[in-house]
Design a protein around this motif. Structure first.
Motif, PDB file in Angstrom:
ATOM      1  N   LYS A 144       0.835  -1.200   0.000  1.00 55.94           N
ATOM      2  CA  LYS A 144       0.000   0.000   0.000  1.00 55.94           C
ATOM      3  C   LYS A 144       0.870   1.252   0.000  1.00 55.94           C
ATOM      4  O   LYS A 144       1.981   1.253   0.519  1.00 55.94           O
ATOM      5  N   ILE A 145       0.328   2.315  -0.606  1.00 60.26           N
ATOM      6  CA  ILE A 145       1.019   3.594  -0.650  1.00 60.26           C
ATOM      7  C   ILE A 145       0.010   4.699  -0.338  1.00 60.26           C
ATOM      8  O   ILE A 145      -1.138   4.650  -0.798  1.00 60.26           O
ATOM      9  N   ILE A 146       0.424   5.649   0.487  1.00 58.52           N
ATOM     10  CA  ILE A 146      -0.456   6.759   0.868  1.00 58.52           C
ATOM     11  C   ILE A 146      -0.164   7.957  -0.024  1.00 58.52           C
ATOM     12  O   ILE A 146       0.954   8.491  -0.001  1.00 58.52           O
ATOM     13  N   LEU A 147      -1.147   8.371  -0.802  1.00 57.17           N
ATOM     14  CA  LEU A 147      -1.028   9.532  -1.669  1.00 57.17           C
ATOM     15  C   LEU A 147      -1.872  10.655  -1.090  1.00 57.17           C
ATOM     16  O   LEU A 147      -3.082  10.484  -0.881  1.00 57.17           O
ATOM     17  N   SER A 148      -1.254  11.784  -0.813  1.00 60.36           N
ATOM     18  CA  SER A 148      -1.951  12.901  -0.193  1.00 60.36           C
ATOM     19  C   SER A 148      -3.125  13.358  -1.048  1.00 60.36           C
ATOM     20  O   SER A 148      -3.014  13.476  -2.269  1.00 60.36           O
ATOM     21  N   LYS A 149      -4.270  13.600  -0.418  1.00 62.12           N
ATOM     22  CA  LYS A 149      -5.522  14.039  -1.038  1.00 62.12           C
ATOM     23  C   LYS A 149      -6.216  12.937  -1.839  1.00 62.12           C
ATOM     24  O   LYS A 149      -7.291  13.141  -2.383  1.00 62.12           O
ATOM     25  N   ILE A 150      -5.585  11.755  -1.930  1.00 61.36           N
ATOM     26  CA  ILE A 150      -6.185  10.633  -2.663  1.00 61.36           C
ATOM     27  C   ILE A 150      -6.522   9.501  -1.710  1.00 61.36           C
ATOM     28  O   ILE A 150      -7.597   8.914  -1.777  1.00 61.36           O
ATOM     29  N   GLY A 151      -5.588   9.205  -0.791  1.00 65.44           N
ATOM     30  CA  GLY A 151      -5.833   8.165   0.191  1.00 65.44           C
ATOM     31  C   GLY A 151      -4.838   7.023   0.083  1.00 65.44           C
ATOM     32  O   GLY A 151      -3.819   7.112  -0.625  1.00 65.44           O
ATOM     33  N   THR A 152      -5.145   5.934   0.765  1.00 68.70           N
ATOM     34  CA  THR A 152      -4.293   4.747   0.741  1.00 68.70           C
ATOM     35  C   THR A 152      -4.668   3.880  -0.462  1.00 68.70           C
ATOM     36  O   THR A 152      -5.798   3.407  -0.567  1.00 68.70           O
ATOM     37  N   VAL A 153      -3.714   3.689  -1.354  1.00 68.19           N
ATOM     38  CA  VAL A 153      -3.964   2.980  -2.620  1.00 68.19           C
ATOM     39  C   VAL A 153      -3.185   1.672  -2.612  1.00 68.19           C
ATOM     40  O   VAL A 153      -2.013   1.633  -2.217  1.00 68.19           O
ATOM     41  N   LYS A 154      -3.842   0.616  -3.066  1.00 72.88           N
ATOM     42  CA  LYS A 154      -3.172  -0.679  -3.182  1.00 72.88           C
ATOM     43  C   LYS A 154      -2.181  -0.646  -4.349  1.00 72.88           C
ATOM     44  O   LYS A 154      -2.460  -0.071  -5.396  1.00 72.88           O
ATOM     45  N   ILE A 155      -1.025  -1.268  -4.139  1.00 73.91           N
ATOM     46  CA  ILE A 155       0.029  -1.251  -5.144  1.00 73.91           C
ATOM     47  C   ILE A 155       0.577  -2.663  -5.325  1.00 73.91           C
ATOM     48  O   ILE A 155       0.679  -3.428  -4.361  1.00 73.91           O
ATOM     49  N   ILE A 156       0.893  -3.022  -6.563  1.00 77.61           N
ATOM     50  CA  ILE A 156       1.437  -4.351  -6.860  1.00 77.61           C
ATOM     51  C   ILE A 156       2.959  -4.264  -6.845  1.00 77.61           C
ATOM     52  O   ILE A 156       3.572  -3.634  -7.712  1.00 77.61           O
ATOM     53  N   ILE A 157       3.595  -4.892  -5.853  1.00 80.26           N
ATOM     54  CA  ILE A 157       5.057  -4.862  -5.712  1.00 80.26           C
ATOM     55  C   ILE A 157       5.640  -6.083  -6.417  1.00 80.26           C
ATOM     56  O   ILE A 157       5.620  -7.191  -5.875  1.00 80.26           O
ATOM     57  N   HIS A 158       6.129  -5.896  -7.629  1.00 82.23           N
ATOM     58  CA  HIS A 158       6.705  -7.029  -8.365  1.00 82.23           C
ATOM     59  C   HIS A 158       8.204  -7.177  -8.104  1.00 82.23           C
ATOM     60  O   HIS A 158       8.810  -8.190  -8.480  1.00 82.23           O
ATOM     61  N   ARG A 159       8.813  -6.155  -7.481  1.00 84.63           N
ATOM     62  CA  ARG A 159      10.202  -6.261  -7.032  1.00 84.63           C
ATOM     63  C   ARG A 159      10.414  -5.293  -5.878  1.00 84.63           C
ATOM     64  O   ARG A 159       9.836  -4.206  -5.844  1.00 84.63           O
ATOM     65  N   GLN A 160      11.236  -5.711  -4.929  1.00 83.16           N
ATOM     66  CA  GLN A 160      11.447  -4.938  -3.718  1.00 83.16           C
ATOM     67  C   GLN A 160      12.444  -3.801  -3.964  1.00 83.16           C
ATOM     68  O   GLN A 160      13.357  -3.920  -4.782  1.00 83.16           O
ATOM     69  N   ILE A 161      12.256  -2.708  -3.230  1.00 86.05           N
ATOM     70  CA  ILE A 161      13.197  -1.593  -3.297  1.00 86.05           C
ATOM     71  C   ILE A 161      14.493  -2.004  -2.603  1.00 86.05           C
ATOM     72  O   ILE A 161      14.454  -2.538  -1.498  1.00 86.05           O
ATOM     73  N   PRO A 162      15.658  -1.790  -3.234  1.00 92.45           N
ATOM     74  CA  PRO A 162      16.931  -2.181  -2.602  1.00 92.45           C
ATOM     75  C   PRO A 162      17.142  -1.461  -1.277  1.00 92.45           C
ATOM     76  O   PRO A 162      16.702  -0.327  -1.080  1.00 92.45           O
ATOM     77  N   ASP A 163      17.815  -2.143  -0.362  1.00 92.89           N
ATOM     78  CA  ASP A 163      18.114  -1.554   0.949  1.00 92.89           C
ATOM     79  C   ASP A 163      19.009  -0.325   0.788  1.00 92.89           C
ATOM     80  O   ASP A 163      19.939  -0.320  -0.023  1.00 92.89           O
ATOM     81  N   GLY A 164      18.719   0.692   1.586  1.00 93.86           N
ATOM     82  CA  GLY A 164      19.546   1.895   1.571  1.00 93.86           C
ATOM     83  C   GLY A 164      19.038   2.993   0.668  1.00 93.86           C
ATOM     84  O   GLY A 164      19.473   4.141   0.770  1.00 93.86           O
ATOM     85  N   PHE A 165      18.106   2.674  -0.211  1.00 93.32           N
ATOM     86  CA  PHE A 165      17.592   3.669  -1.145  1.00 93.32           C
ATOM     87  C   PHE A 165      16.429   4.438  -0.510  1.00 93.32           C
ATOM     88  O   PHE A 165      15.539   3.843   0.107  1.00 93.32           O
ATOM     89  N   ASP A 166      16.441   5.753  -0.665  1.00 93.86           N
ATOM     90  CA  ASP A 166      15.373   6.617  -0.165  1.00 93.86           C
ATOM     91  C   ASP A 166      14.502   7.078  -1.324  1.00 93.86           C
ATOM     92  O   ASP A 166      14.983   7.302  -2.438  1.00 93.86           O
ATOM     93  N   ILE A 167      13.210   7.221  -1.058  1.00 94.73           N
ATOM     94  CA  ILE A 167      12.274   7.696  -2.074  1.00 94.73           C
ATOM     95  C   ILE A 167      12.326   9.220  -2.091  1.00 94.73           C
ATOM     96  O   ILE A 167      12.008   9.880  -1.112  1.00 94.73           O
ATOM     97  N   LYS A 168      12.724   9.787  -3.223  1.00 94.30           N
ATOM     98  CA  LYS A 168      12.841  11.243  -3.337  1.00 94.30           C
ATOM     99  C   LYS A 168      11.545  11.864  -3.868  1.00 94.30           C
ATOM    100  O   LYS A 168      11.003  12.786  -3.278  1.00 94.30           O
ATOM    101  N   THR A 169      11.067  11.378  -4.990  1.00 95.80           N
ATOM    102  CA  THR A 169       9.813  11.880  -5.573  1.00 95.80           C
ATOM    103  C   THR A 169       8.997  10.703  -6.084  1.00 95.80           C
ATOM    104  O   THR A 169       9.540   9.618  -6.330  1.00 95.80           O
ATOM    105  N   ILE A 170       7.696  10.928  -6.242  1.00 99.49           N
ATOM    106  CA  ILE A 170       6.842   9.911  -6.859  1.00 99.49           C
ATOM    107  C   ILE A 170       5.953  10.588  -7.897  1.00 99.49           C
ATOM    108  O   ILE A 170       5.560  11.745  -7.735  1.00 99.49           O
ATOM    109  N   SER A 171       5.668   9.852  -8.954  1.00101.11           N
ATOM    110  CA  SER A 171       4.802  10.358 -10.024  1.00101.11           C
ATOM    111  C   SER A 171       3.699   9.354 -10.290  1.00101.11           C
ATOM    112  O   SER A 171       3.965   8.147 -10.405  1.00101.11           O
ATOM    113  N   VAL A 172       2.490   9.841 -10.401  1.00105.49           N
ATOM    114  CA  VAL A 172       1.331   8.995 -10.718  1.00105.49           C
ATOM    115  C   VAL A 172       0.985   9.213 -12.184  1.00105.49           C
ATOM    116  O   VAL A 172       0.834  10.354 -12.632  1.00105.49           O
TER     117      VAL A 172
END
Length: 395
Positions: A144-172
């Protein structure tokens, strides 16, 4: 190190409506702010050689709209049009940034001085992406991912984010087959890959329409022609769209099916480009390609076949993957690679229909594309040697 991962979203019907409304409102704001810049340009420009400064009245010059002045106007926008309060403030502030980039690339050009075409107003459904420039990592958990003004949205994780990486920006992004989220990831502890290649393990490739690539080692990959093979289905889907009544639900469904067909062709082509690039870089350390004017070639009678081949996308993928692997891609001058003999250097003029190179000077006879690939390799080796010598002098 910066990378990006894209995942598919599974929003509810209410969330789909919010995303679609957000995209439509952002589209309207984009058009309005782009119109402001066009209006400023029209009112403040004057041809000195065609307008008399004595007779003509010169109006008072207006301040040029910029990213920050247009961002400052968004506060009043939310007061005048309260429905814009449903959009996250930082998402709305990204619109003036997009407008400025498009407008400046038209007037000034990019960092290389290359100018783009005049930006267009976006019609309904043409604004497909919005961005959150800041994102908290804790808002992305499991599936799940929380998008401001939209809510909690289900997301399909087909591969995991590598350890140590930070999320800087997201685009829908809204695509023909659904909604996707792209995460821009950064890990400052991972160093940038430095070039580490064997200069002697080099190959030249000649791109074409019959064979997608021909290497200087005479390896060939036939052009897959994904668009040509799908033309029948695309034609049928397009016919259904044209037969439906405008603004009817059946037409909307037909347009959606047509979009899915086009996306399938594009995705298949992109997958082919990635696999071809991987196979080349597994075998060679340096790949030499022609520096083609693909946009110019796409205006010829071979436009459909050139766009179907997707040379530009392939070379871009090849270049990025080579940089990430510490390898090298060199773009060389394409002039005369097919006419010049790869054995003796004699220029042998021949029409495009002649597919065999026959040199009257050294009696070399071989495939036209293979001859071009060898010339591309030789030019790339020369350019690479010059680059290495130049870097050694600078040290």
């Amino acid at each position: 190190m910066i990378t990006s991962y894209q995942y598919r979203l599974k929003p509810t019907k209410e969330q789909i409506k919010i995303i679609d409304d957000t995209l439509n409102m952002l589209r309207c704001q984009y058009n309005y702010q782009l119109g402001q810049r066009f209006e400023w340009l029209e009112q403040n420009r004057c041809s000195i050689d065609r307008c008399s400064l004595v007779i003509c009245h010169i109006p008072e010059l207006k301040d040029k709209p910029n990213r920050f002045s247009q961002q400052a106007s968004l506060t009043q926008l939310k007061k005048d049009r309260t429905w814009y309060k449903g959009i996250h403030s930082q998402v709305l502030q990204e619109v003036p940034k997009k407008v400025e980039i498009a407008f400046d690339r038209w007037l000034k050009g990019d960092s290389n001085g290359k100018r783009s075409g005049k930006p267009r107003f976006k019609g309904k459904g043409q604004y497909k992406t919005f961005t959150y420039p800041q994102f908290k990592k804790e808002h992305f958990q499991k599936d799940k991912i929380i998008l401001s003004k939209i809510g909690t949205v289900k997301i399909i994780i087909h591969r995991q984010i590598p350890d140590g990486f930070d999320i800087k920006t997201i685009s829908v992004t809204k695509k023909a087959d659904g909604y996707y989220v792209t995460l821009s990831l950064e890990d400052k502890t991972v160093p940038t890959v430095k070039p580490d290649f064997d200069a002697n393990n080099i190959v030249g490739i000649d791109v074409g329409l019959i064979d997608f690539i021909v290497t200087s080692d005479d390896d060939r990959i036939a052009a897959p022609k994904f668009l040509r093979k799908a033309e029948r289905k695309l034609k049928s889907a397009q016919r259904r769209v044209s037969r439906r009544n405008i603004s009817s639900n059946r037409r909307k469904k037909a347009i959606q099916k047509l979009g899915k067909q086009h996306k399938k062709v594009a995705d298949t082509r992109k997958d082919f480009h990635f696999k071809t690039a991987n196979n080349l870089l597994k075998k060679y350390d340096v790949v030499t390609v022609e520096k083609l004017n693909i946009k110019g070639l796409a205006k010829t009678r071979f436009a459909k076949s050139i766009n179907d081949a997707g040379w530009g996308q392939f070379i871009s993928i090849l270049t990025v993957k080579a940089e990430n692997a510490g390898l090298k891609v060199i773009a060389t001058n394409p002039n005369g690679t097919s006419q010049e003999c790869s054995n003796c250097g004699q220029k042998v003029k021949k029409p495009l229909s002649q597919r065999v190179h026959n040199c009257p000077s050294c009696l070399t006879s071989l495939c036209r594309d293979l001859n071009a690939a060898i010339n591309i390799k030789n030019r790339g080796a020369h350019d690479l040697k010059a680059q290495i010598m130049s870097s050694m002098r600078s040290l």
